[in-house]
Design an enzyme around this catalytic site. Structure first.
Site, PDB file in Angstrom:
ATOM      1  N   CYS A 137       0.573  -1.274   0.085  1.00 45.80           N
ATOM      2  CA  CYS A 137      -0.116   0.028   0.036  1.00 45.80           C
ATOM      3  C   CYS A 137       0.877   1.261  -0.149  1.00 45.80           C
ATOM      4  CB  CYS A 137      -0.933  -0.064   1.179  1.00 45.80           C
ATOM      5  SG  CYS A 137      -1.923   1.330   1.385  1.00 45.80           S
ATOM      6  N   PRO A 138       0.824   2.276  -0.687  1.00 44.88           N
ATOM      7  CA  PRO A 138      -0.580   2.576  -1.496  1.00 44.88           C
ATOM      8  C   PRO A 138      -0.347   1.940  -3.229  1.00 44.88           C
ATOM      9  CG  PRO A 138       0.633   4.465  -1.236  1.00 44.88           C
ATOM     10  CD  PRO A 138       1.301   3.639  -0.491  1.00 44.88           C
TER      11      PRO A 138
END
Length: 126
Positions: free
Chosen positions: A64-65
């Site tokens: 993430c992200p």
């Protein structure tokens, strides 16, 4: 229903849409962790075919992200109405992809289990 408060009742209307809590995203796929199940769960039609993606983004092994960034950059590469698949194994993607779809007004079409991670389907809406 033990998960209902005394002042709540069961709502027989369909869930808010694909990926809504308590609704499996694709036939045979379990709902989100902690979502209610059993007789009060919203039934899902099993005859609905999973759309074939026009583009697949391989974000396996990315944290993430990055899967969301890759999706945001590449969704413009497909025509409106087309489906993109995102392959991701970061646990954050399980909730981030459907949330991103809601924020950006794209349709979250499906979530299916992979050997390691998930495949998410997103339909471009604009």
């Amino acid at each position: 229903m033990s998960w209902l408060r005394p002042d709540e009742h069961v709502d027989d209307r369909p869930a808010a849409g694909p990926g809504a809590p308590g609704t499996p995203s694709a036939p045979g796929i379990p709902s989100a962790p902690g979502a209610p199940s059993g007789p009060a769960a919203v039934p899902v039609a099993t005859a609905a075919p999973v759309p074939q993606p026009l583009l697949t983004i391989d974000a396996l092994g990315r944290k993430c992200p990055i899967p969301i960034i890759m999706l945001a950059e590449q969704i413009r590469d497909v025509p409106v109405g087309a489906v993109i698949a995102v392959l991701a194994d970061d646990p954050a993607a399980y909730t981030d992809v459907p949330a991103w779809c809601g924020m950006k007004s794209h349709e979250f079409v499906f979530r299916s289990e992979l050997k390691s991670g998930w495949a998410f389907g997103i339909r471009r809406r604009y």
